[in-house]
Motif scaffolding. Structure first.
Motif, PDB file in Angstrom:
ATOM      1  N   GLU A   1     -34.963 -67.694  25.235  1.00  0.00           N
ATOM      2  CA  GLU A   1     -34.353 -68.475  24.163  1.00  0.00           C
ATOM      3  C   GLU A   1     -35.343 -69.541  23.695  1.00  0.00           C
ATOM      4  O   GLU A   1     -36.453 -69.665  24.211  1.00  0.00           O
ATOM      5  N   GLY A   2     -34.924 -70.310  22.686  1.00  0.00           N
ATOM      6  CA  GLY A   2     -35.855 -71.198  22.016  1.00  0.00           C
ATOM      7  C   GLY A   2     -36.532 -72.219  22.906  1.00  0.00           C
ATOM      8  O   GLY A   2     -37.685 -72.593  22.662  1.00  0.00           O
ATOM      9  N   HIS A   3     -35.839 -72.678  23.942  1.00  0.00           N
ATOM     10  CA  HIS A   3     -36.462 -73.687  24.799  1.00  0.00           C
ATOM     11  C   HIS A   3     -37.702 -73.135  25.493  1.00  0.00           C
ATOM     12  O   HIS A   3     -38.641 -73.880  25.789  1.00  0.00           O
TER      13      HIS A   3
ATOM     14  N   VAL B   1     -52.090 -66.605  15.575  1.00  0.00           N
ATOM     15  CA  VAL B   1     -51.529 -65.513  16.366  1.00  0.00           C
ATOM     16  C   VAL B   1     -50.016 -65.712  16.426  1.00  0.00           C
ATOM     17  O   VAL B   1     -49.535 -66.741  16.912  1.00  0.00           O
ATOM     18  N   TRP B   2     -49.303 -64.743  15.916  1.00  0.00           N
ATOM     19  CA  TRP B   2     -47.838 -64.773  15.862  1.00  0.00           C
ATOM     20  C   TRP B   2     -47.307 -63.903  16.985  1.00  0.00           C
ATOM     21  O   TRP B   2     -47.561 -62.700  17.032  1.00  0.00           O
ATOM     22  N   ILE B   3     -46.578 -64.528  17.902  1.00  0.00           N
ATOM     23  CA  ILE B   3     -46.070 -63.838  19.094  1.00  0.00           C
ATOM     24  C   ILE B   3     -44.551 -63.882  19.124  1.00  0.00           C
ATOM     25  O   ILE B   3     -43.945 -64.941  18.909  1.00  0.00           O
ATOM     26  N   HIS B   4     -43.949 -62.743  19.386  1.00  0.00           N
ATOM     27  CA  HIS B   4     -42.519 -62.675  19.687  1.00  0.00           C
ATOM     28  C   HIS B   4     -42.407 -61.936  21.020  1.00  0.00           C
ATOM     29  O   HIS B   4     -42.807 -60.775  21.124  1.00  0.00           O
ATOM     30  N   LEU B   5     -41.879 -62.595  22.032  1.00  0.00           N
ATOM     31  CA  LEU B   5     -41.854 -62.010  23.364  1.00  0.00           C
ATOM     32  C   LEU B   5     -40.875 -60.852  23.485  1.00  0.00           C
ATOM     33  O   LEU B   5     -41.074 -59.948  24.305  1.00  0.00           O
ATOM     34  N   GLY B   6     -39.795 -60.865  22.699  1.00  0.00           N
ATOM     35  CA  GLY B   6     -38.824 -59.787  22.811  1.00  0.00           C
ATOM     36  C   GLY B   6     -38.132 -59.794  24.159  1.00  0.00           C
ATOM     37  O   GLY B   6     -38.023 -60.827  24.828  1.00  0.00           O
TER      38      GLY B   6
ATOM     39  N   GLY C   1     -46.617 -57.363  27.367  1.00  0.00           N
ATOM     40  CA  GLY C   1     -45.378 -56.752  26.933  1.00  0.00           C
ATOM     41  C   GLY C   1     -44.623 -57.412  25.807  1.00  0.00           C
ATOM     42  O   GLY C   1     -43.384 -57.317  25.760  1.00  0.00           O
ATOM     43  N   PRO C   2     -45.303 -58.067  24.843  1.00  0.00           N
ATOM     44  CA  PRO C   2     -44.547 -58.725  23.774  1.00  0.00           C
ATOM     45  C   PRO C   2     -43.933 -57.707  22.822  1.00  0.00           C
ATOM     46  O   PRO C   2     -44.394 -56.562  22.724  1.00  0.00           O
ATOM     47  N   GLN C   3     -42.916 -58.145  22.115  1.00  0.00           N
ATOM     48  CA  GLN C   3     -42.378 -57.305  21.045  1.00  0.00           C
ATOM     49  C   GLN C   3     -43.442 -57.130  19.975  1.00  0.00           C
ATOM     50  O   GLN C   3     -43.586 -56.046  19.415  1.00  0.00           O
ATOM     51  N   TRP C   4     -44.160 -58.222  19.672  1.00  0.00           N
ATOM     52  CA  TRP C   4     -45.343 -58.100  18.837  1.00  0.00           C
ATOM     53  C   TRP C   4     -46.286 -59.270  19.054  1.00  0.00           C
ATOM     54  O   TRP C   4     -45.914 -60.329  19.533  1.00  0.00           O
ATOM     55  N   CYS C   5     -47.541 -59.025  18.685  1.00  0.00           N
ATOM     56  CA  CYS C   5     -48.615 -60.024  18.729  1.00  0.00           C
ATOM     57  C   CYS C   5     -49.514 -59.684  17.556  1.00  0.00           C
ATOM     58  O   CYS C   5     -50.191 -58.647  17.563  1.00  0.00           O
ATOM     59  N   ARG C   6     -49.495 -60.537  16.517  1.00  0.00           N
ATOM     60  CA  ARG C   6     -50.169 -60.213  15.271  1.00  0.00           C
ATOM     61  C   ARG C   6     -51.015 -61.386  14.796  1.00  0.00           C
ATOM     62  O   ARG C   6     -50.654 -62.543  15.018  1.00  0.00           O
ATOM     63  N   LEU C   7     -52.099 -61.070  14.124  1.00  0.00           N
ATOM     64  CA  LEU C   7     -52.938 -62.101  13.517  1.00  0.00           C
ATOM     65  C   LEU C   7     -52.503 -62.263  12.066  1.00  0.00           C
ATOM     66  O   LEU C   7     -52.516 -61.300  11.287  1.00  0.00           O
ATOM     67  N   ILE C   8     -52.099 -63.490  11.706  1.00  0.00           N
ATOM     68  CA  ILE C   8     -51.608 -63.756  10.355  1.00  0.00           C
ATOM     69  C   ILE C   8     -52.268 -65.016   9.805  1.00  0.00           C
ATOM     70  O   ILE C   8     -53.014 -65.710  10.506  1.00  0.00           O
ATOM     71  N   THR C   9     -51.969 -65.321   8.547  1.00  0.00           N
ATOM     72  CA  THR C   9     -52.470 -66.528   7.897  1.00  0.00           C
ATOM     73  C   THR C   9     -51.354 -67.573   7.837  1.00  0.00           C
ATOM     74  O   THR C   9     -50.184 -67.282   8.116  1.00  0.00           O
ATOM     75  N   SER C  10     -51.701 -68.777   7.428  1.00  0.00           N
ATOM     76  CA  SER C  10     -50.695 -69.831   7.310  1.00  0.00           C
ATOM     77  C   SER C  10     -49.651 -69.489   6.243  1.00  0.00           C
ATOM     78  O   SER C  10     -48.474 -69.849   6.380  1.00  0.00           O
ATOM     79  N   ALA C  11     -50.059 -68.795   5.184  1.00  0.00           N
ATOM     80  CA  ALA C  11     -49.097 -68.387   4.155  1.00  0.00           C
ATOM     81  C   ALA C  11     -48.069 -67.421   4.734  1.00  0.00           C
ATOM     82  O   ALA C  11     -46.862 -67.507   4.439  1.00  0.00           O
ATOM     83  N   GLU C  12     -48.524 -66.503   5.575  1.00  0.00           N
ATOM     84  CA  GLU C  12     -47.596 -65.563   6.219  1.00  0.00           C
ATOM     85  C   GLU C  12     -46.696 -66.283   7.213  1.00  0.00           C
ATOM     86  O   GLU C  12     -45.505 -65.964   7.344  1.00  0.00           O
ATOM     87  N   MET C  13     -47.238 -67.273   7.889  1.00  0.00           N
ATOM     88  CA  MET C  13     -46.427 -68.063   8.800  1.00  0.00           C
ATOM     89  C   MET C  13     -45.342 -68.820   8.039  1.00  0.00           C
ATOM     90  O   MET C  13     -44.190 -68.901   8.481  1.00  0.00           O
ATOM     91  N   ASP C  14     -45.694 -69.374   6.886  1.00  0.00           N
ATOM     92  CA  ASP C  14     -44.703 -70.085   6.079  1.00  0.00           C
ATOM     93  C   ASP C  14     -43.553 -69.167   5.683  1.00  0.00           C
ATOM     94  O   ASP C  14     -42.393 -69.602   5.606  1.00  0.00           O
TER      95      ASP C  14
END
Length: 276
Positions: free
Chosen positions: A3-5, A64-69, A103-116
């Motif tokens: 969870e978020g914490h 680096v955008w990570i979602h652990l899933g 084992g993340p759901q995803w791990c991607r390289l993005i830009t600040s615009a994509e993060m926004d």
């Protein structure tokens, strides 16, 4: 799923251990190898989280955008752990410390615009100073969906998962299947304020505690809860156990693909609850 914490705690730790320093970046597994080459030797500027999304900023507008899933883990510790090529998606290391992602759901390289764009699509996060609770209220009070489902919707309550969902509904005596549009404004405001108070404690303590002092093991003489999730809770994963408030066995049912826990006496069918 963390969870978020958890993601906010990871962001703080990454910033503390690596922020402002050039780092070594590798992908022993190979699935992030091309991006790792671009990042290796560059400065890690810091990390932040929104809900269950973790963003690690590097110089040159690289993030680096990570979602652990459900199964992902990001472990931070001394840089003396052997590399496991078959599972290690990403390793960040500097100054004798390493962060290993597996084992993340995803791990991607993005830009600040994509993060926004990700931030714009996410609901308000009770752990962020820029959270706008009005955005969540606007969706809740118009919705015919069950409040128990709405609280798991990351476009409404970013970072809230199954534990906080069950515990907040119990603390406000809300039956999980009550439609969002039946939740009064003062009850919603109390729910949000409770999240804003409880979730930072989860970041600080690395566990979720929702039980008030009169119901703690110290106050009641009961044994402390033993669970891999840690923390003292009222209903989560306590199916069949007596409610800590009234003694009624805690109920459990499948709900939108997840286990839902509630007290049938404290949260009777149709109960809309109220502010704390």
């Amino acid at each position: 799923m963390p969870e978020g914490h958890v993601t906010h705690r990871l962001a703080r730790t990454l910033t503390a251990d690596f922020g402002g320093r050039p780092v070594r970046v590798s992908s022993p597994q190979g699935r992030f190898a091309d991006a790792a080459v671009l990042l290796d030797g560059t400065v890690l500027e810091g990390a932040e989280a929104v809900g269950k999304h973790l963003f690690v900023r590097f110089e040159g507008d690289r993030i680096v955008w990570i979602h652990l899933g459900l199964i992902g883990k990001l472990q931070i510790g001394p840089d003396d752990v052997p590399v496991s090529p078959e599972t290690l998606r990403l390793r960040i290391a500097a100054g004798g410390v390493r962060a290993d992602l597996r084992g993340p759901q995803w791990c991607r390289l993005i830009t600040s615009a994509e993060m926004d764009a990700v931030l714009a699509a996410s609901g308000p996060d009770p752990l962020r100073a820029d959270a706008d609770a009005e955005r969540a209220w606007a969706k809740v009070h118009r919705s015919k969906k069950a409040i128990g489902a709405l609280m798991m919707d990351q476009s409404i309550f970013a970072g809230v998962g199954n534990i906080y969902r069950a515990e907040l509904l119990f603390r406000h005596r809300i039956y999980p299947e009550v439609p969002g549009q039946h939740i009064a404004r003062d009850t919603f405001d109390s729910l949000w304020a409770d999240l804003v108070e409880l979730m930072p404690l989860g970041v600080r303590d690395a566990r979720i505690d929702t039980v008030e002092e009169p119901h703690t093991p110290e106050a009641t003489g009961r044994a402390p809860r033993v669970d891999r999730h840690g923390g003292e809770v009222y209903v989560y994963r306590r199916a069949g156990d007596p409610c800590l408030v009234c003694g009624t066995p805690v109920a459990r049912a499948a709900f939108h693909g997840r286990n839902l826990y509630w007290c049938p006496a404290c949260q009777p069918e149709g109960s809309r609850g109220g502010p704390r």
